[in-house]
Design a protein around this motif. Structure first.
Motif, short mmCIF file in Angstrom:
data_model
loop_
_atom_site.label_atom_id
_atom_site.label_comp_id
_atom_site.label_asym_id
_atom_site.label_seq_id
_atom_site.Cartn_x
_atom_site.Cartn_y
_atom_site.Cartn_z
N SER A 1 0.91 -1.14 -0.21
CA SER A 1 0.11 0.00 -0.12
C SER A 1 0.86 1.40 -0.10
N SER A 2 2.04 0.96 0.45
CA SER A 2 3.10 2.49 0.39
C SER A 2 3.37 2.87 -1.10
N SER A 3 3.74 3.98 -1.24
CA SER A 3 3.85 4.51 -2.34
C SER A 3 5.06 4.30 -3.06
N GLY A 4 6.33 3.64 -2.38
CA GLY A 4 7.56 3.18 -2.82
C GLY A 4 7.61 1.70 -3.07
N ALA A 5 6.26 1.06 -2.81
CA ALA A 5 6.31 -0.42 -3.17
C ALA A 5 6.70 -0.76 -4.63
N ILE A 6 7.60 -1.62 -4.87
CA ILE A 6 7.76 -2.29 -5.97
C ILE A 6 6.42 -3.25 -6.37
N ILE A 7 6.09 -2.90 -7.65
CA ILE A 7 4.91 -4.05 -7.78
C ILE A 7 5.50 -5.12 -8.32
N PRO A 8 5.01 -6.32 -7.45
CA PRO A 8 5.56 -7.68 -7.79
C PRO A 8 4.77 -8.28 -8.71
N GLU A 9 5.51 -9.27 -9.65
CA GLU A 9 4.91 -10.00 -10.80
C GLU A 9 4.29 -11.14 -10.24
N ILE A 10 4.93 -11.60 -8.95
CA ILE A 10 4.13 -12.92 -8.34
C ILE A 10 4.16 -12.67 -6.76
N VAL A 11 3.03 -13.17 -6.05
CA VAL A 11 3.16 -13.10 -4.72
C VAL A 11 2.53 -14.66 -4.41
N PHE A 12 3.63 -15.16 -3.59
CA PHE A 12 3.54 -16.52 -3.05
C PHE A 12 2.78 -16.27 -1.69
N VAL B 1 0.43 -12.06 -10.46
CA VAL B 1 0.01 -13.20 -10.36
C VAL B 1 0.17 -13.67 -8.86
N ILE B 2 -1.18 -14.17 -8.30
CA ILE B 2 -1.20 -14.44 -6.74
C ILE B 2 -1.10 -16.15 -6.62
N VAL B 3 -0.20 -16.56 -6.01
CA VAL B 3 -0.10 -18.13 -5.77
C VAL B 3 -0.35 -18.41 -4.40
N VAL B 4 -1.54 -19.08 -4.13
CA VAL B 4 -1.92 -19.36 -2.60
C VAL B 4 -1.37 -20.83 -2.37
N TYR B 5 -0.61 -20.94 -1.44
CA TYR B 5 -0.14 -22.40 -1.20
C TYR B 5 -0.75 -23.05 0.36
N ALA B 6 -0.63 -24.19 0.45
CA ALA B 6 -1.28 -24.85 1.57
C ALA B 6 -0.95 -26.45 1.76
N GLY B 7 -1.19 -27.09 2.63
CA GLY B 7 -1.02 -28.63 2.59
C GLY B 7 -2.09 -29.21 2.20
N LEU B 8 -2.74 -30.09 2.80
CA LEU B 8 -4.05 -31.02 2.30
C LEU B 8 -5.09 -29.97 2.81
N ILE B 9 -6.01 -29.59 1.78
CA ILE B 9 -7.20 -28.72 2.01
C ILE B 9 -8.27 -29.51 1.22
N PRO B 10 -9.55 -29.29 1.56
CA PRO B 10 -10.63 -29.69 0.76
C PRO B 10 -10.76 -29.16 -0.77
N GLU B 11 -11.06 -29.86 -1.74
CA GLU B 11 -11.51 -29.09 -3.13
C GLU B 11 -12.20 -27.92 -2.94
N SER B 12 -13.24 -27.88 -1.94
CA SER B 12 -14.14 -26.69 -1.87
C SER B 12 -13.52 -25.61 -1.29
N GLU B 13 -12.48 -25.61 -0.68
CA GLU B 13 -11.44 -24.54 -0.05
C GLU B 13 -10.75 -24.11 -1.31
N ILE B 14 -10.34 -24.98 -2.21
CA ILE B 14 -9.37 -24.64 -3.34
C ILE B 14 -10.24 -23.61 -4.20
N GLU B 15 -11.53 -24.12 -4.45
CA GLU B 15 -12.56 -23.22 -5.43
C GLU B 15 -12.58 -21.91 -4.97
N GLU B 16 -12.85 -22.07 -3.60
CA GLU B 16 -12.82 -20.40 -2.88
C GLU B 16 -11.71 -19.57 -3.06
#
Length: 148
Positions: free
Chosen positions: A48-59, A86-101
């Motif tokens: 949110s800061s004005s000096g932030a470098i805009i990322p191509e990817i966020v993990f 591009v936003i990459v969300v990662y986690a261990g084992l979670i239900p397919e319904s959460e992946i859809e969300e």
């Protein structure tokens, strides 16, 4: 578009994971400049800061402290400054319904976090390589969605 490197942010409260991500990024043939945050509040304060470098990817780890992963994803996606992030969300084992969300909230990629360093390296390499191809060729990434 001719870029020399990708700007990548990793958000994870596990210092061991951060070390793994940094080491993997260093080993890639693609130039990566990375920044790391331990919670959602620090991530959102930075971008949110004005000096932030805009990322191509966020993990971003699904279960981070502070502002939730999904709140961060939604806020990033509604901000036009980050339209090509591009936003990459990662986690261990979670239900397919959460992946859809996760996708409904705006993430581009869901990565099931591998149990081994080699598995993590393979997944990160694939994601970074595909993103590098999009950014270096000027391909449209507006609708880029992937499940690793």
């Amino acid at each position: 578009m001719n870029k020399e490197y990708l700007n990548v942010i990793t958000v994870d409260d596990d210092e061991g994971n951060i070390v793994f991500f940094k080491n993997i990024f260093k080993d890639l043939r693609i130039g990566v400049k990375s920044q790391c945050f331990s919670d959602g509040d620090d991530l959102m304060t930075y971008i949110s800061s004005s000096g932030a470098i805009i990322p191509e990817i966020v993990f971003i780890k699904l279960d981070i402290p502070g502002k939730s992963c999904m709140e961060c994803v939604r806020e990033i996606k509604i901000n036009p400054r980050f339209s090509n992030t591009v936003i990459v969300v990662y986690a261990g084992l979670i239900p397919e319904s959460e992946i859809e969300e996760i996708f409904i909230n705006g993430a581009n990629i869901f990565m099931r976090k591998p149990e081994t360093y080699d598995g993590l390296k393979k997944s990160l390499t694939e994601i970074i390589t595909i993103n590098w191809q999009y950014h270096s060729s000027g391909l449209n990434i507006d609708n880029f969605i992937m499940k690793v």
